[in-house]
Enzyme design. Structure first.
Site, PDB file in Angstrom:
ATOM      1  N   ARG A 220       0.845  -1.188   0.000  1.00 51.09           N
ATOM      2  CA  ARG A 220       0.000   0.000   0.000  1.00 51.09           C
ATOM      3  C   ARG A 220       0.887   1.246   0.000  1.00 51.09           C
ATOM      4  O   ARG A 220       1.966   1.262   0.594  1.00 51.09           O
ATOM      5  CB  ARG A 220      -0.922   0.027   1.226  1.00 51.09           C
ATOM      6  CG  ARG A 220      -2.068  -0.964   1.158  1.00 51.09           C
ATOM      7  CD  ARG A 220      -3.089  -0.580   0.101  1.00 51.09           C
ATOM      8  NE  ARG A 220      -4.225  -1.483   0.055  1.00 51.09           N
ATOM      9  CZ  ARG A 220      -4.322  -2.526  -0.762  1.00 51.09           C
ATOM     10  NH1 ARG A 220      -3.322  -2.811  -1.582  1.00 51.09           N
ATOM     11  NH2 ARG A 220      -5.407  -3.280  -0.760  1.00 51.09           N
ATOM     12  N   HIS A 268      -0.392   0.208 -10.036  1.00 51.96           N
ATOM     13  CA  HIS A 268      -1.139  -0.691  -9.149  1.00 51.96           C
ATOM     14  C   HIS A 268      -1.677  -1.893  -9.937  1.00 51.96           C
ATOM     15  O   HIS A 268      -2.883  -2.168  -9.947  1.00 51.96           O
ATOM     16  CB  HIS A 268      -2.282   0.058  -8.462  1.00 51.96           C
ATOM     17  CG  HIS A 268      -2.712  -0.577  -7.181  1.00 51.96           C
ATOM     18  ND1 HIS A 268      -3.221   0.138  -6.124  1.00 51.96           N
ATOM     19  CD2 HIS A 268      -2.719  -1.884  -6.764  1.00 51.96           C
ATOM     20  CE1 HIS A 268      -3.525  -0.678  -5.131  1.00 51.96           C
ATOM     21  NE2 HIS A 268      -3.234  -1.910  -5.495  1.00 51.96           N
TER      22      HIS A 268
END
Length: 305
Positions: A220, A268
């Site tokens: 993250r 991502h």
């Protein structure tokens, strides 16, 4: 009894259609489609609007659309009696392992260098046998990454905030972080995002790594203190980084990461959930809930994963 699919900014149609295919009798609403909040007992969510679930008095289960659950657990207004579940998917695990291996090899063999610098001259490269890869977070994804890298021939160790069973590689415990870092040349972050792990990739941690160490973050964006990374790369203590996750996504065009020659950016994409692969386990949990049976893959809210 109804199901709510809620994923602002992401088209829910593929999820709704696959849910209908797997369970034709399921009544499904896709947020913000009009629906009766009292009828919703099961929600499938990704980055829901904060506080929205407190308005659903009969909600029993919130299922994450992916392996990560911090987007749910970080909402303090989710009722305590609601169960949170996560996805465990072999395809996600395989994709993550392959992606991390690709980033490691790109770093070692300078695979992007020649194109980026328009250079035909061969470059020296780092040898597999000279690397010590440290994987921070050895849950389902992290354990698979450890196995993949070990099979290729890397020396690999892990670091975990919770005790782990015996393994073929050394797993350092919570109080052994300094020892773990001191022998690690490539750090792979696969930690869950919790209050304890937020901002863990910071200057103090980087200083404990050997000079020339490399950072890979596929967990993250909130794990990384961005200006600390830039400083430590620019001073030469770190050789660079590969980043797939960011505090703000999409990464703004003006962000300094885009222009930095030693920082590689991907949007991502390390592992992307395929509705066809994971909807069967969502449907199974829905059925278990309706039958009063315990659901699977429950998140321990006190831990955040």
């Amino acid at each position: 009894m109804s199901v709510l699919v809620i994923s602002p900014g992401r088209d829910p149609e593929a999820w709704v259609q696959e849910l209908k295919n797997q369970h034709p009798g399921m009544q499904i609403f896709a947020y913000p489609e009009e629906h009766n909040k009292e009828d919703i007992e099961y929600a499938i969510a990704w980055k829901h609007p904060r506080g929205i679930f407190k308005n659903y008095p009969n909600l029993k289960v919130i299922a994450s659309m992916g392996a990560g659950v911090d987007h749910i657990t970080s909402d303090p207004e989710i009722p305590k009696n609601v169960t949170i579940t996560r996805i465990i998917d072999d395809q996600l695990t395989l994709d993550m392992s392959a992606f991390v291996l690709a980033l490691v090899m790109n770093h070692l063999r300078n695979l992007s260098f020649h194109h980026n610098h328009k250079s035909w001259e061969p470059t020296n490269y780092l040898k597999i046998e000279d690397q010590n890869i440290g994987v921070m977070g050895v849950g389902v994804l992290g354990s698979a990454v450890v196995k993949t890298l070990t099979n290729v021939g890397f020396k690999v160790s892990g670091w975990a905030t919770q005790p782990k069973p015996q393994s073929d590689v050394t797993i350092f415990g919570k109080d052994q972080l300094d020892e773990f870092l001191g022998q690690t040349t490539i750090v792979v972050c696969l930690l869950p995002l919790t209050q304890q792990t937020e901002n863990i990739l910071n200057k103090e941690l980087f200083k404990k790594l050997p000079k020339g160490a490399y950072i890979i973050n596929v967990a993250r964006g909130q794990h990384l203190v961005e200006h600390d990374l830039l400083e430590m790369v620019d001073t030469g203590h770190l050789s660079g980084a590969s980043l797939d996750v960011f505090r703000k996504e999409p990464l703004p065009e003006e962000h300094p990461f885009w222009q930095h020659p030693k920082i590689s950016i991907t949007p991502h994409i390390a592992s992307v959930t395929d509705p066809k692969k994971v909807v069967p386990q969502l449907v199974e949990n829905y059925i278990r809930m309706t039958e009063g049976k315990p659901v699977k893959n429950i998140v321990k809210r006190e831990k955040g994963y």
